[in-house]
Motif scaffolding. Structure first.
Motif, PDB file in Angstrom:
ATOM      1  N   VAL A  36       0.495 -11.425  -0.862  1.00  0.00           N
ATOM      2  CA  VAL A  36       1.045 -10.061  -0.730  1.00  0.00           C
ATOM      3  C   VAL A  36       1.064  -9.444   0.718  1.00  0.00           C
ATOM      4  CG1 VAL A  36      -0.686  -8.045  -1.693  1.00  0.00           C
ATOM      5  CG2 VAL A  36      -0.179 -10.267  -3.052  1.00  0.00           C
ATOM      6  N   ALA A  37       1.249  -8.640   0.768  1.00  0.00           N
ATOM      7  CA  ALA A  37       1.428  -7.302   1.911  1.00  0.00           C
ATOM      8  C   ALA A  37       0.042  -6.198   1.624  1.00  0.00           C
ATOM      9  CB  ALA A  37       2.854  -6.750   2.468  1.00  0.00           C
ATOM     10  N   LEU A  38      -1.101  -6.096   1.526  1.00  0.00           N
ATOM     11  CA  LEU A  38      -2.208  -5.214   1.478  1.00  0.00           C
ATOM     12  C   LEU A  38      -2.000  -3.787   2.465  1.00  0.00           C
ATOM     13  CD1 LEU A  38      -3.963  -4.200  -1.376  1.00  0.00           C
ATOM     14  CD2 LEU A  38      -5.634  -5.529  -0.130  1.00  0.00           C
ATOM     15  N   PHE A  39      -2.024  -3.007   1.518  1.00  0.00           N
ATOM     16  CA  PHE A  39      -1.932  -1.733   3.013  1.00  0.00           C
ATOM     17  C   PHE A  39      -3.142  -1.095   1.985  1.00  0.00           C
ATOM     18  CE2 PHE A  39       1.630  -0.293   1.503  1.00  0.00           C
ATOM     19  CZ  PHE A  39       1.521   1.520   1.317  1.00  0.00           C
ATOM     20  N   SER A  40      -4.359  -0.462   3.246  1.00  0.00           N
ATOM     21  CA  SER A  40      -5.284   0.976   2.620  1.00  0.00           C
ATOM     22  C   SER A  40      -4.789   1.931   3.309  1.00  0.00           C
ATOM     23  CB  SER A  40      -6.581   0.170   2.886  1.00  0.00           C
ATOM     24  OG  SER A  40      -8.062   1.171   2.589  1.00  0.00           O
ATOM     25  N   VAL A  41      -5.279   3.257   2.682  1.00  0.00           N
ATOM     26  CA  VAL A  41      -5.131   3.989   2.547  1.00  0.00           C
ATOM     27  C   VAL A  41      -6.304   4.926   2.948  1.00  0.00           C
ATOM     28  CG1 VAL A  41      -2.872   4.730   3.027  1.00  0.00           C
ATOM     29  CG2 VAL A  41      -3.966   5.273   1.127  1.00  0.00           C
ATOM     30  N   PRO A  42      -6.599   6.367   3.477  1.00  0.00           N
ATOM     31  CA  PRO A  42      -8.171   6.686   3.457  1.00  0.00           C
ATOM     32  C   PRO A  42      -8.194   8.197   2.155  1.00  0.00           C
ATOM     33  CG  PRO A  42      -7.376   7.193   5.667  1.00  0.00           C
ATOM     34  CD  PRO A  42      -6.475   6.326   4.770  1.00  0.00           C
ATOM     35  N   GLY A  43      -6.635   8.057   1.734  1.00  0.00           N
ATOM     36  CA  GLY A  43      -6.813   8.918   0.222  1.00  0.00           C
ATOM     37  C   GLY A  43      -5.026   9.397   0.313  1.00  0.00           C
ATOM     38  N   ALA A  44      -4.828   9.389  -0.922  1.00  0.00           N
ATOM     39  CA  ALA A  44      -3.917  10.010  -1.640  1.00  0.00           C
ATOM     40  C   ALA A  44      -3.034  11.028  -0.936  1.00  0.00           C
ATOM     41  CB  ALA A  44      -4.030   8.890  -3.032  1.00  0.00           C
ATOM     42  N   PHE A  45      -2.189  11.644  -1.269  1.00  0.00           N
ATOM     43  CA  PHE A  45      -1.006  12.363  -0.861  1.00  0.00           C
ATOM     44  C   PHE A  45      -2.118  13.509   0.740  1.00  0.00           C
ATOM     45  CE2 PHE A  45      -0.997  12.371  -5.606  1.00  0.00           C
ATOM     46  CZ  PHE A  45       0.622  13.201  -5.378  1.00  0.00           C
ATOM     47  N   THR A  46      -2.698  12.860   1.462  1.00  0.00           N
ATOM     48  CA  THR A  46      -3.466  13.319   2.898  1.00  0.00           C
ATOM     49  C   THR A  46      -2.212  12.678   3.562  1.00  0.00           C
ATOM     50  OG1 THR A  46      -4.041  11.056   2.969  1.00  0.00           O
ATOM     51  CG2 THR A  46      -5.496  12.717   1.985  1.00  0.00           C
ATOM     52  N   PRO A  47      -2.064  13.637   4.789  1.00  0.00           N
ATOM     53  CA  PRO A  47      -1.129  14.160   5.695  1.00  0.00           C
ATOM     54  C   PRO A  47      -0.153  12.888   5.992  1.00  0.00           C
ATOM     55  CG  PRO A  47      -2.763  15.919   5.728  1.00  0.00           C
ATOM     56  CD  PRO A  47      -3.683  14.505   5.402  1.00  0.00           C
ATOM     57  N   THR A  48      -1.189  12.185   6.929  1.00  0.00           N
ATOM     58  CA  THR A  48      -0.289  10.330   7.952  1.00  0.00           C
ATOM     59  C   THR A  48      -0.186   9.821   6.592  1.00  0.00           C
ATOM     60  OG1 THR A  48      -1.972  10.383   9.714  1.00  0.00           O
ATOM     61  CG2 THR A  48      -1.050   8.579   9.094  1.00  0.00           C
ATOM     62  N   CYS A  49      -1.346   9.715   5.233  1.00  0.00           N
ATOM     63  CA  CYS A  49      -0.448   8.414   3.925  1.00  0.00           C
ATOM     64  C   CYS A  49       0.530   8.591   3.975  1.00  0.00           C
ATOM     65  CB  CYS A  49      -1.605   8.404   3.197  1.00  0.00           C
ATOM     66  SG  CYS A  49      -2.785   8.278   3.849  1.00  0.00           S
ATOM     67  N   SER A  50       0.782   9.699   3.133  1.00  0.00           N
ATOM     68  CA  SER A  50       2.119  10.452   2.884  1.00  0.00           C
ATOM     69  C   SER A  50       3.280  10.835   3.759  1.00  0.00           C
ATOM     70  CB  SER A  50       1.749  11.659   1.707  1.00  0.00           C
ATOM     71  OG  SER A  50       0.727  11.735   0.889  1.00  0.00           O
ATOM     72  N   ALA A  51       3.215  11.072   4.612  1.00  0.00           N
ATOM     73  CA  ALA A  51       3.904  10.722   5.778  1.00  0.00           C
ATOM     74  C   ALA A  51       4.579   9.739   6.287  1.00  0.00           C
ATOM     75  CB  ALA A  51       3.879  12.125   6.668  1.00  0.00           C
ATOM     76  N   LYS A  52       3.951   8.600   6.189  1.00  0.00           N
ATOM     77  CA  LYS A  52       4.169   7.681   7.431  1.00  0.00           C
ATOM     78  C   LYS A  52       3.788   6.274   6.605  1.00  0.00           C
ATOM     79  CE  LYS A  52       3.656   9.741  12.109  1.00  0.00           C
ATOM     80  NZ  LYS A  52       2.741  10.371  13.157  1.00  0.00           N
ATOM     81  N   HIS A  53       2.921   6.332   6.245  1.00  0.00           N
ATOM     82  CA  HIS A  53       2.255   5.102   5.524  1.00  0.00           C
ATOM     83  C   HIS A  53       2.723   4.061   4.687  1.00  0.00           C
ATOM     84  CE1 HIS A  53      -1.401   2.217   6.799  1.00  0.00           C
ATOM     85  NE2 HIS A  53      -0.350   1.504   6.713  1.00  0.00           N
ATOM     86  N   LEU A  54       2.956   5.524   3.323  1.00  0.00           N
ATOM     87  CA  LEU A  54       3.239   4.504   2.568  1.00  0.00           C
ATOM     88  C   LEU A  54       4.642   4.916   2.297  1.00  0.00           C
ATOM     89  CD1 LEU A  54       3.319   3.664  -0.962  1.00  0.00           C
ATOM     90  CD2 LEU A  54       3.100   6.251  -1.342  1.00  0.00           C
ATOM     91  N   PRO A  55       5.712   5.910   2.963  1.00  0.00           N
ATOM     92  CA  PRO A  55       6.743   6.579   3.549  1.00  0.00           C
ATOM     93  C   PRO A  55       7.679   4.615   3.863  1.00  0.00           C
ATOM     94  CG  PRO A  55       6.031   8.031   3.384  1.00  0.00           C
ATOM     95  CD  PRO A  55       5.349   7.278   3.300  1.00  0.00           C
ATOM     96  N   GLY A  56       6.673   3.829   5.414  1.00  0.00           N
ATOM     97  CA  GLY A  56       6.917   2.784   5.994  1.00  0.00           C
ATOM     98  C   GLY A  56       7.472   1.621   4.689  1.00  0.00           C
ATOM     99  N   PHE A  57       6.137   1.815   4.079  1.00  0.00           N
ATOM    100  CA  PHE A  57       6.318   0.679   3.737  1.00  0.00           C
ATOM    101  C   PHE A  57       7.554   0.580   2.177  1.00  0.00           C
ATOM    102  CE2 PHE A  57       2.441  -1.006   5.582  1.00  0.00           C
ATOM    103  CZ  PHE A  57       1.921  -2.038   5.121  1.00  0.00           C
ATOM    104  N   ILE A  58       8.245   1.421   1.471  1.00  0.00           N
ATOM    105  CA  ILE A  58       9.005   1.980   0.437  1.00  0.00           C
ATOM    106  C   ILE A  58       9.951   1.488   1.395  1.00  0.00           C
ATOM    107  CG2 ILE A  58      10.291   3.269  -0.991  1.00  0.00           C
ATOM    108  CD1 ILE A  58       7.282   4.669  -1.004  1.00  0.00           C
ATOM    109  N   GLU A  59       9.778   2.278   2.361  1.00  0.00           N
ATOM    110  CA  GLU A  59      11.568   1.551   3.736  1.00  0.00           C
ATOM    111  C   GLU A  59      11.754   0.236   3.325  1.00  0.00           C
ATOM    112  OE1 GLU A  59      12.570   2.678   7.563  1.00  0.00           O
ATOM    113  OE2 GLU A  59      12.117   4.705   6.462  1.00  0.00           O
TER     114      GLU A  59
END
Length: 160
Positions: A36-59
């Motif tokens: 499993v590739a697990l990643f943690s973010v400080p919060g849903a809908f927060t700027p870096t998390c929404s603009a880069k972190h989650l989208p990178g793993f989706i892509e």
């Protein structure tokens, strides 16, 4: 104590939204027998998390799976409803499993919490990623405060 490479993940319970509503996810069961590739973010809908972190793993979901990852999961100290809404808004369905760590129990158990109270966020999980094989941490990438480099999908691809 902070978790390290080679350590077994501690037992914890996440929550996720399914077609039957919120369901508990036991960490021992979730990570057992697979990578499993697990990643943690400080919060849903927060700027870096929404603009880069989650989208990178989706892509990069297909590329990660081609390198042996069975499942990609995102966790944050948010409730399951927020994590589900964030995943849907980002197009994560079928690519990234959204695991809510509502009370921060998992973040505390792995020793990767941060104090976000100056932003009105309280105690949260740090930004990190890990490759977990059969419940054991194979790679651990913890970001310095304010950074987004080593926890990215791109960095993880280089570790597989």
């Amino acid at each position: 104590m902070t978790i390290a490479k080679g350590d077994r993940l501690p037992a914890a319970t996440f929550a996720k939204i399914t077609e039957n509503g919120p369901e508990q996810v036991d960490s021992d069961t979730f990570f057992a027998g697979r990578t499993v590739a697990l990643f943690s973010v400080p919060g849903a809908f927060t700027p870096t998390c929404s603009a880069k972190h989650l989208p990178g793993f989706i892509e990069k979901a297909d590329a990660l799976k081609q390198k042996g990852v069975d499942e990609i999961a995102c966790t944050a100290v948010n409730d399951a409803f927020v994590m589900d809404a964030w995943g849907k808004s980002a197009g994560a369905q079928g690519k990234v499993t959204m695991l809510a760590d509502g009370n921060g129990d998992f973040a505390k158990a792995v020793g990767l919490v941060m104090d976000g109270s100056k932003f009105g966020m309280g105690t949260r999980g740090q930004r990190f990623s890990m490759i977990v094989k059969d419940g054991v941490v194979q790679e651990l990438n913890v970001e310095s405060p304010g950074d987004f480099k080593v926890s990215s999908a791109e960095h993880m691809l280089g570790q597989l």
